[in-house]
Design a protein around this motif. Structure first.
Motif, PDB file in Angstrom:
ATOM      1  N   ASP A  75      -3.862  -2.603   7.253  1.00 41.83           N
ATOM      2  CA  ASP A  75      -5.301  -3.153   6.849  1.00 41.83           C
ATOM      3  C   ASP A  75      -6.185  -2.308   6.603  1.00 41.83           C
ATOM      4  N   SER A  76      -7.186  -2.397   5.514  1.00 42.70           N
ATOM      5  CA  SER A  76      -8.101  -1.608   5.140  1.00 42.70           C
ATOM      6  C   SER A  76      -9.307  -1.704   6.292  1.00 42.70           C
ATOM      7  N   PHE A  77      -9.434  -2.906   6.882  1.00 44.26           N
ATOM      8  CA  PHE A  77     -10.520  -3.210   7.902  1.00 44.26           C
ATOM      9  C   PHE A  77     -10.437  -2.474   8.915  1.00 44.26           C
ATOM     10  N   GLU A  78      -9.452  -1.793   9.372  1.00 45.95           N
ATOM     11  CA  GLU A  78      -9.156  -0.814  10.304  1.00 45.95           C
ATOM     12  C   GLU A  78     -10.043   0.552   9.971  1.00 45.95           C
ATOM     13  N   VAL A  79      -9.977   0.776   8.807  1.00 47.77           N
ATOM     14  CA  VAL A  79     -10.949   2.221   8.471  1.00 47.77           C
ATOM     15  C   VAL A  79     -12.306   1.873   8.758  1.00 47.77           C
TER      16      VAL A  79
END
Length: 176
Positions: A75-79
């Motif tokens: 998930d790009s939210f982790e970045v």
């Protein structure tokens, strides 16, 4: 060839008094050696800790803005969470003063240690300097299968001279 009596006499005079040696009757105790399977297991662990990064690999990383990467399927939210400082590093590696070869070895050992120590977030301080490690470290991290994502660290963890990385933990290691 025989030694003459005269030569024996000269030898005895040159050496002087001689004391006969006592025969040592203590035999060494054999300790059970490590089993072959343990040696193979230890060797394979060492090989894993020395993951080989390629210097020729050029990943397609964003050249604009802060350095960041998200592995496919993560998930790009982790970045965004890394950027915002929601994660604090469990382990920190400072690469200041190391050459590329040493830095690669240390980075591989750190990624191996993450599994043993159950460290999900790490900070790699590469510094800015002449931009050699600053450019190489992201290229190496992208190649490792355990790295889920990384982002330029927040100021409190090194800012432009460091990366925060999320590591995928596997259950193959037990905590000692």
């Amino acid at each position: 060839m025989r030694i003459s009596d005269e030569d024996k006499q000269l030898f005895s005079e040159a050496i002087g008094k001689v004391k006969p040696m006592v025969v040592d009757t203590i035999h060494p105790v054999k300790t059970p050696g490590k089993s072959k399977s343990k040696l193979v297991e230890k060797k394979s662990s060492k090989q894993v800790a020395q993951f080989h990064f390629s210097d020729e690999f050029e990943p397609n990383l964003n050249k604009q803005g802060p350095m960041q990467y998200v592995r496919e399927g993560v998930d790009s939210f982790e970045v965004k969470n890394l950027r915002r400082g929601y994660y604090s590093p469990d382990l920190i590696l400072d690469l200041h003063g190391l050459d590329q070869h040493q830095a690669k070895k240390e980075l591989a050992a750190l990624l191996y240690a993450c599994q043993k120590e159950h460290a999900q977030c790490i900070c790699i301080v590469h510094g800015i300097g002449s931009h050699i490690l600053k450019n190489k470290v992201p290229h190496w991290l992208v190649q490792h299968p355990d790295v889920m994502a990384f982002h330029q660290a927040p100021l409190e963890w090194g800012g432009n001279g460091a990366l925060l990385a999320l590591i995928e933990l596997k259950d193959k290691f037990n905590r000692d």
